[in-house]
Design an enzyme around this catalytic site. Structure first.
Site, PDB file in Angstrom:
ATOM      1  N   THR A  19       0.829  -1.212   0.000  1.00  0.00           N
ATOM      2  CA  THR A  19       0.000   0.000   0.000  1.00  0.00           C
ATOM      3  C   THR A  19       0.859   1.257   0.000  1.00  0.00           C
ATOM      4  O   THR A  19       0.453   2.295  -0.513  1.00  0.00           O
ATOM      5  CB  THR A  19      -0.937  -0.043   1.235  1.00  0.00           C
ATOM      6  OG1 THR A  19      -1.794  -1.162   1.096  1.00  0.00           O
ATOM      7  CG2 THR A  19      -1.767   1.217   1.365  1.00  0.00           C
ATOM      8  N   TYR A  32      -8.022   0.942  -3.968  1.00  0.00           N
ATOM      9  CA  TYR A  32      -6.734   1.315  -4.543  1.00  0.00           C
ATOM     10  C   TYR A  32      -6.010   0.065  -4.979  1.00  0.00           C
ATOM     11  O   TYR A  32      -6.391  -1.050  -4.618  1.00  0.00           O
ATOM     12  CB  TYR A  32      -5.875   2.092  -3.530  1.00  0.00           C
ATOM     13  CG  TYR A  32      -5.450   1.236  -2.356  1.00  0.00           C
ATOM     14  CD1 TYR A  32      -6.267   1.076  -1.258  1.00  0.00           C
ATOM     15  CD2 TYR A  32      -4.222   0.569  -2.371  1.00  0.00           C
ATOM     16  CE1 TYR A  32      -5.886   0.268  -0.191  1.00  0.00           C
ATOM     17  CE2 TYR A  32      -3.830  -0.223  -1.311  1.00  0.00           C
ATOM     18  CZ  TYR A  32      -4.672  -0.375  -0.225  1.00  0.00           C
ATOM     19  OH  TYR A  32      -4.291  -1.170   0.821  1.00  0.00           O
ATOM     20  N   THR A  98       1.718  -4.444   4.381  1.00  0.00           N
ATOM     21  CA  THR A  98       1.622  -4.758   5.808  1.00  0.00           C
ATOM     22  C   THR A  98       1.018  -6.143   6.080  1.00  0.00           C
ATOM     23  O   THR A  98       1.231  -6.690   7.155  1.00  0.00           O
ATOM     24  CB  THR A  98       0.782  -3.698   6.535  1.00  0.00           C
ATOM     25  OG1 THR A  98      -0.467  -3.565   5.866  1.00  0.00           O
ATOM     26  CG2 THR A  98       1.499  -2.366   6.553  1.00  0.00           C
ATOM     27  N   ASP A  99       0.293  -6.704   5.113  1.00  0.00           N
ATOM     28  CA  ASP A  99      -0.431  -7.961   5.366  1.00  0.00           C
ATOM     29  C   ASP A  99       0.493  -9.095   5.804  1.00  0.00           C
ATOM     30  O   ASP A  99       0.167  -9.850   6.715  1.00  0.00           O
ATOM     31  CB  ASP A  99      -1.192  -8.415   4.106  1.00  0.00           C
ATOM     32  CG  ASP A  99      -2.373  -7.511   3.771  1.00  0.00           C
ATOM     33  OD1 ASP A  99      -2.728  -6.652   4.602  1.00  0.00           O
ATOM     34  OD2 ASP A  99      -2.931  -7.671   2.666  1.00  0.00           O
ATOM     35  N   LYS A 171       0.253  -7.771  12.751  1.00  0.00           N
ATOM     36  CA  LYS A 171      -0.784  -6.838  12.295  1.00  0.00           C
ATOM     37  C   LYS A 171      -2.072  -7.158  13.040  1.00  0.00           C
ATOM     38  O   LYS A 171      -2.534  -8.300  12.995  1.00  0.00           O
ATOM     39  CB  LYS A 171      -0.961  -6.966  10.777  1.00  0.00           C
ATOM     40  CG  LYS A 171      -1.864  -5.906  10.180  1.00  0.00           C
ATOM     41  CD  LYS A 171      -1.944  -5.979   8.653  1.00  0.00           C
ATOM     42  CE  LYS A 171      -2.783  -4.826   8.121  1.00  0.00           C
ATOM     43  NZ  LYS A 171      -2.918  -4.823   6.651  1.00  0.00           N
ATOM     44  N   GLU A 292      -2.066 -28.723  27.958  1.00  0.00           N
ATOM     45  CA  GLU A 292      -3.382 -29.360  27.792  1.00  0.00           C
ATOM     46  C   GLU A 292      -3.279 -30.643  26.970  1.00  0.00           C
ATOM     47  O   GLU A 292      -4.172 -31.483  27.012  1.00  0.00           O
ATOM     48  CB  GLU A 292      -4.355 -28.399  27.098  1.00  0.00           C
ATOM     49  CG  GLU A 292      -4.833 -27.264  27.989  1.00  0.00           C
ATOM     50  CD  GLU A 292      -5.935 -26.434  27.334  1.00  0.00           C
ATOM     51  OE1 GLU A 292      -6.692 -26.965  26.494  1.00  0.00           O
ATOM     52  OE2 GLU A 292      -6.028 -25.241  27.663  1.00  0.00           O
TER      53      GLU A 292
HETATM   54  N1  LIG Z   1      -1.520  -1.845   4.028  1.00  0.00           N
HETATM   55  C1  LIG Z   1      -1.091  -2.742   3.155  1.00  0.00           C
HETATM   56  O1  LIG Z   1       0.052  -2.670   2.769  1.00  0.00           O
HETATM   57  C2  LIG Z   1      -2.042  -3.825   2.702  1.00  0.00           C
HETATM   58  C3  LIG Z   1      -1.762  -4.471   1.379  1.00  0.00           C
HETATM   59  N2  LIG Z   1      -2.795  -5.437   1.071  1.00  0.00           N
HETATM   60  C4  LIG Z   1      -0.428  -5.197   1.339  1.00  0.00           C
HETATM   61  O2  LIG Z   1      -0.118  -5.935   2.239  1.00  0.00           O
HETATM   62  O3  LIG Z   1       0.285  -5.062   0.364  1.00  0.00           O
END
Ligand SMILES: NC(=O)C[C@H](N)C(=O)O
Length: 335
Positions: A19, A32, A98-99, A171, A292
């Protein structure tokens, strides 16, 4: 007169998409496309970045990180090692979605053969958004990459004015700028307008102390994650084995648990030589041995604090060395 040499430390930015390089079709759109802008555009959008470092950029991939593959990890990991072997380079910044940032970060934490900083950075708003968070995050990540106190801490993640250890961070929110948290030990530090304030150092093996550092194999073995839930049966395990999985990670309920049917299917797989690691879908805490469930009898490895997606990374690398459960358990205690 002779042109003066630039005295600023050298930082190489390896771009993979995400992103942070995302573009909206028109301003104000909620939707986007990730990975639309090249690394040169990301650098240009950060006023003052050249006051911190001499920057050069390379495009490793242009993907949303949901599309991350083993092949990109291998390419990225090898390039990080090549770049850091150059004595004139102070650190590396990796722009990334971020994923799966925590997975790539943990992979690099295990395979990087250098104590120089490797800093992953991304954003939650695309580059074209009002108040895009990417430029400040990239500015801060570059400041962390040139900070001598960042050395020897393993791979770091910078977003939203916080520095995290890749091993610890995850995340936690679909869209919030404050999505990364380090639930078990807290962040590595803060970074505000490029000024870094550090907290305690990690105690786990990483980078120069990792048995996986520097020798990145061409391919990684298949490891699948099995998600536990109420009423889950043996079918996911059967499907994974049919697809050729060499290792399985249980994203277990609670303390790494599952229905009797699921645990029996996993134990049967373990007895056939597929390495099974128990982790938890709860996102914090540790899964220790024999609490457990009787791991000794069932033939399982316990993931300790590694969440399922990070346990998968360590198991992939572990399986390049051994299939022995005791040896792999020892790795889960140390990394
Ligand atoms: N905020 C992000 O970067 C999300 C995006 N879907 C990615 O991981 O490339």
């Amino acid at each position: 007169a002779e042109p003066k040499a630039n005295p600023k430390p050298k930082v190489v930015i390896l771009a993979t998409g995400g992103t942070i390089a995302g573009a909206q079709p028109k301003p104000g759109d909620v939707g986007y496309k990730a990975g639309a802008y090249p690394v040169s555009a990301l650098i240009k959008a950060v006023p003052g970045i050249d006051e911190i470092a001499q920057i050069s950029g390379e495009q490793i991939a242009s993907i949303g990180s949901q599309d991350m593959t083993d092949a990109v990890w291998v390419k990225l990991g090898r390039r990080v090692n090549e770049v850091l072997a150059d004595p004139s380079v102070s650190g590396v910044v990796v722009t990334h979605g971020t994923d799966t940032m925590e997975e790539t970060g943990f992979f690099l934490n295990l395979v990087t053969k250098s104590n120089k900083p490797v800093v992953l950075v991304g954003s939650m708003r695309p580059a074209t958004a009002v108040s895009a968070d990417g430029p400040m995050n990239l500015y801060n990540a570059t400041a962390v990459a040139v900070d001598p106190n960042a050395r020897g801490r393993g791979v770091l993640v910078v977003l939203n004015d916080v520095v995290h250890y890749a091993r610890e961070t995850t995340k936690t929110n679909t869209t919030s700028l404050d999505t990364f948290a380090s639930p078990n030990r807290g962040p590595a530090g803060f970074v505000l307008f490029g000024k870094v304030r550090w907290f305690s150092k990690p105690t786990w093996r990483h980078t120069t102390e990792s048995a996986f550092a520097g020798a990145i194999p061409d391919t990684l073995p298949r490891v699948d994650i099995i998600y536990a839930h109420a009423n889950v049966g043996p079918e996911y395990v059967q499907a994974s084995l049919a697809a050729g999985a060499k290792g399985l990670v249980l994203a277990g309920v609670g303390d790494g648990n599952g229905t009797q049917a699921l645990i029996e299917a996993l134990s049967a797989a373990a007895k056939k030589g597929v390495v099974v690691v128990r982790s938890s879908r709860t996102n914090s805490g540790a899964v220790a041995r024999n609490v457990e469930l009787d791991d000794d009898k069932l033939g399982f490895v316990a993931a300790q604090e590694l969440n399922p997606q990070k346990a998968r990374v360590l198991l992939q690398l572990a399986l390049t060395k051994t299939k022995d459960c005791a040896a792999i358990q020892e790795m889960f205690e140390q990394y």
